[in-house]
Design an enzyme around this catalytic site. Structure first.
Site, short mmCIF file in Angstrom:
data_model
loop_
_atom_site.label_atom_id
_atom_site.label_comp_id
_atom_site.label_asym_id
_atom_site.label_seq_id
_atom_site.Cartn_x
_atom_site.Cartn_y
_atom_site.Cartn_z
N LYS A 152 -12.73 -94.89 -54.63
CA LYS A 152 -12.49 -96.19 -54.72
C LYS A 152 -13.37 -96.60 -53.51
O LYS A 152 -13.69 -97.75 -53.35
CB LYS A 152 -10.94 -96.51 -54.31
CG LYS A 152 -10.04 -96.32 -55.34
CD LYS A 152 -8.57 -97.10 -55.15
CE LYS A 152 -7.84 -97.01 -56.34
NZ LYS A 152 -6.35 -97.71 -56.33
N LYS B 198 -10.47 -92.51 -71.00
CA LYS B 198 -9.24 -92.76 -71.27
C LYS B 198 -9.11 -94.15 -71.43
O LYS B 198 -9.97 -95.02 -71.11
CB LYS B 198 -8.39 -92.17 -70.25
CG LYS B 198 -8.35 -92.74 -68.88
CD LYS B 198 -7.18 -92.66 -67.83
CE LYS B 198 -7.26 -93.75 -66.84
NZ LYS B 198 -5.81 -93.70 -65.76
N LYS C 23 -7.20 -100.51 -68.58
CA LYS C 23 -7.67 -101.76 -68.37
C LYS C 23 -8.92 -102.20 -67.77
O LYS C 23 -9.51 -103.38 -67.96
CB LYS C 23 -6.76 -102.71 -67.61
CG LYS C 23 -6.26 -102.23 -66.23
CD LYS C 23 -4.76 -102.76 -65.82
CE LYS C 23 -4.48 -102.21 -64.52
NZ LYS C 23 -3.63 -100.94 -64.48
P1 ADP Z 1 -5.25 -97.86 -65.59
O1 ADP Z 1 -6.11 -96.79 -65.49
O2 ADP Z 1 -5.10 -98.85 -66.87
O3 ADP Z 1 -5.54 -98.87 -64.28
P2 ADP Z 1 -3.01 -96.72 -64.11
O4 ADP Z 1 -3.96 -95.96 -63.36
O5 ADP Z 1 -2.31 -97.94 -63.37
O6 ADP Z 1 -3.86 -97.10 -65.18
O7 ADP Z 1 -1.76 -96.01 -64.56
C1 ADP Z 1 -0.49 -96.41 -64.44
C2 ADP Z 1 0.24 -94.86 -65.28
O8 ADP Z 1 -0.10 -94.72 -66.57
C3 ADP Z 1 -0.06 -93.51 -64.59
O9 ADP Z 1 1.07 -92.75 -64.64
C4 ADP Z 1 -1.01 -93.05 -65.54
O10 ADP Z 1 -1.06 -91.59 -65.59
C5 ADP Z 1 -0.66 -93.64 -66.97
N1 ADP Z 1 -1.85 -93.82 -67.60
C6 ADP Z 1 -2.83 -94.59 -67.63
N2 ADP Z 1 -3.85 -94.76 -68.44
C7 ADP Z 1 -3.18 -93.68 -69.34
C8 ADP Z 1 -3.72 -93.25 -70.79
N3 ADP Z 1 -5.07 -93.78 -71.13
N4 ADP Z 1 -3.27 -92.16 -71.19
C9 ADP Z 1 -1.93 -91.90 -70.78
N5 ADP Z 1 -1.46 -92.16 -69.59
C10 ADP Z 1 -2.15 -93.01 -68.91
#
Ligand code: ADP
Ligand code: TRP
Length: 330
Positions: free
Chosen positions: A115, A196, A199
């Site tokens: 970050k 993965k 957003k």
């Molecule tokens: P993003 O990557 O969209 O910003 P976050 O990092 O805020 O998502 O993730 C919030 C929760 O969702 C965490 O527990 C994370 O492990 C899970 N998570 C996020 N993206 C995925 C994904 N593509 N597949 C499975 N779990 C996910």
């Protein structure tokens, strides 16, 4: 202290709309865990402000995340759902923990390094101290287990280190929480299946819990099926879609037809994709409708959060007072 199962705590940042990955990878599992355990779920707004954000939008993001949680089945009768900044004990304990945290521990955190390089122009001490606040979030409630994704396990390890450091300095008090690793699918991006679903790559990479059926049909129709490949352990777009179908659809006959090799078999992707879209819609429609209904009554959602705050504070205040006493501050 609690009548049922284990004590469990997890948190999520109000950093934007939730997608299918968040739901399958985290939220759905939380909903299951609350049946037999004593769960705390927190919306970590104080973590979300460590990167540039729009203050005017933050309250709506918190409200929407709360609506997502409730719509997905987090039950305020069973679990304590609250906003981190509503419970000031988090910040106070974080300060106390600052004083026992070796700087080197913070500087080696992978998320900090990522970050800090991503937000070079906006580096702030909050980004470095982020894991200390997370340790406070966790240790205030004495959880046995902390369900988090892979990217957060280092922070839970750090939390265990702080608990040990506190105990060895001020006397045995905290028990070390463990990471709860659920068997959850990792959902990949619809357009770049080597990454993965997140957003941060843009709306067409994700299916959001708030997406209308027609949007879901369009996004799935455009999803990449042949990118990536399995050579280095990465999954192809097609396999990502098949995996989703296997998790979401209740059509046993068709699932059997899709062989273990994750091939569509006799089906063409143009025939398979609409079936997947309908399976996703069937799963997410009740959540989307409930979410809409909740967002039309924001006062009710806010009331739920305040009641969660009251329950959380009782426990947080006791922990903080125990800690201060041990540190000679009572
Ligand atoms: P993003 O990557 O969209 O910003 P976050 O990092 O805020 O998502 O993730 C919030 C929760 O969702 C965490 O527990 C994370 O492990 C899970 N998570 C996020 N993206 C995925 C994904 N593509 N597949 C499975 N779990 C996910
Ligand atoms: N850092 C976590 C994330 O970005 C969110 C979080 C904050 C959290 N405090 C927590 C998760 C306590 C579990 C427990 O996903």
């Amino acid at each position: 202290m609690f009548p049922k199962g284990k004590v469990i705590l997890s948190g999520m940042q109000p950093s934007g709309a939730l997608h299918l990955g968040n739901w399958l990878g985290a939220l759905k599992n939380w909903v299951n865990l609350q049946q037999d355990n004593h769960c705390f779920f927190t919306i970590v707004d104080l973590h979300a402000i460590t990167i540039p954000y729009e203050p005017k939008e933050l309250p709506q993001r918190v409200l929407e995340l709360a609506a997502d949680f409730l719509a997905a089945g987090i039950d305020p009768e069973k679990s304590v759902l609250f906003v981190q900044s509503h419970v000031p004990e988090h910040v106070e304990l974080a300060w106390l923990f600052n004083t026992i945290t070796p700087l080197g521990e913070l500087e080696r955190m992978t998320q900090f390094k990522d970050k800090a390089s991503e937000h070079r122009e906006a580096q702030n001490a909050g980004l470095l101290n982020y894991p200390i606040l997370m340790a406070a979030d966790i240790l205030l409630y004495h959880p046995d287990l902390v369900p988090v994704g892979e990217d957060q396990t280092q922070h839970v390890e750090f939390t265990r280190t702080l608990a040990r450091k506190f105990n060895s300095t001020f006397g045995e008090y905290f028990t070390e929480p463990k990471v709860y690793e659920a068997q959850v699918p990792r959902v990949m991006s619809l357009l770049e299946p080597a990454k993965k679903m997140s957003k941060s790559y843009g709306p067409n990479h994700c299916i959001f819990l708030s997406d209308e059926p027609e949007t879901i049909r369009k996004k799935i129709a455009k999803a990449v099926t042949d990118d990536g490949g399995t050579a280095d352990g990465r999954i192809s777009g097609g396999r990502n879609l098949l995996q989703l179908f296997k998790v979401l659809s209740d059509d046993k006959a068709l699932k059997q037809q899709l062989d273990d090799q994750y091939r569509v078999g006799e089906l063409k992707y143009s025939e398979f994709k609409p079936l997947l879209a309908e399976a996703i819609i069937k799963t997410l429609e009740p959540i989307r409708k409930k979410r809409q209904e909740l967002l039309s009554k924001p006062k009710q959602v806010e009331k739920t959060l305040l009641s969660g705050r009251d329950s959380a504070r009782v426990i947080a205040a006791k922990t903080l007072s125990d800690v201060k006493e041990r540190m000679g501050l009572a």
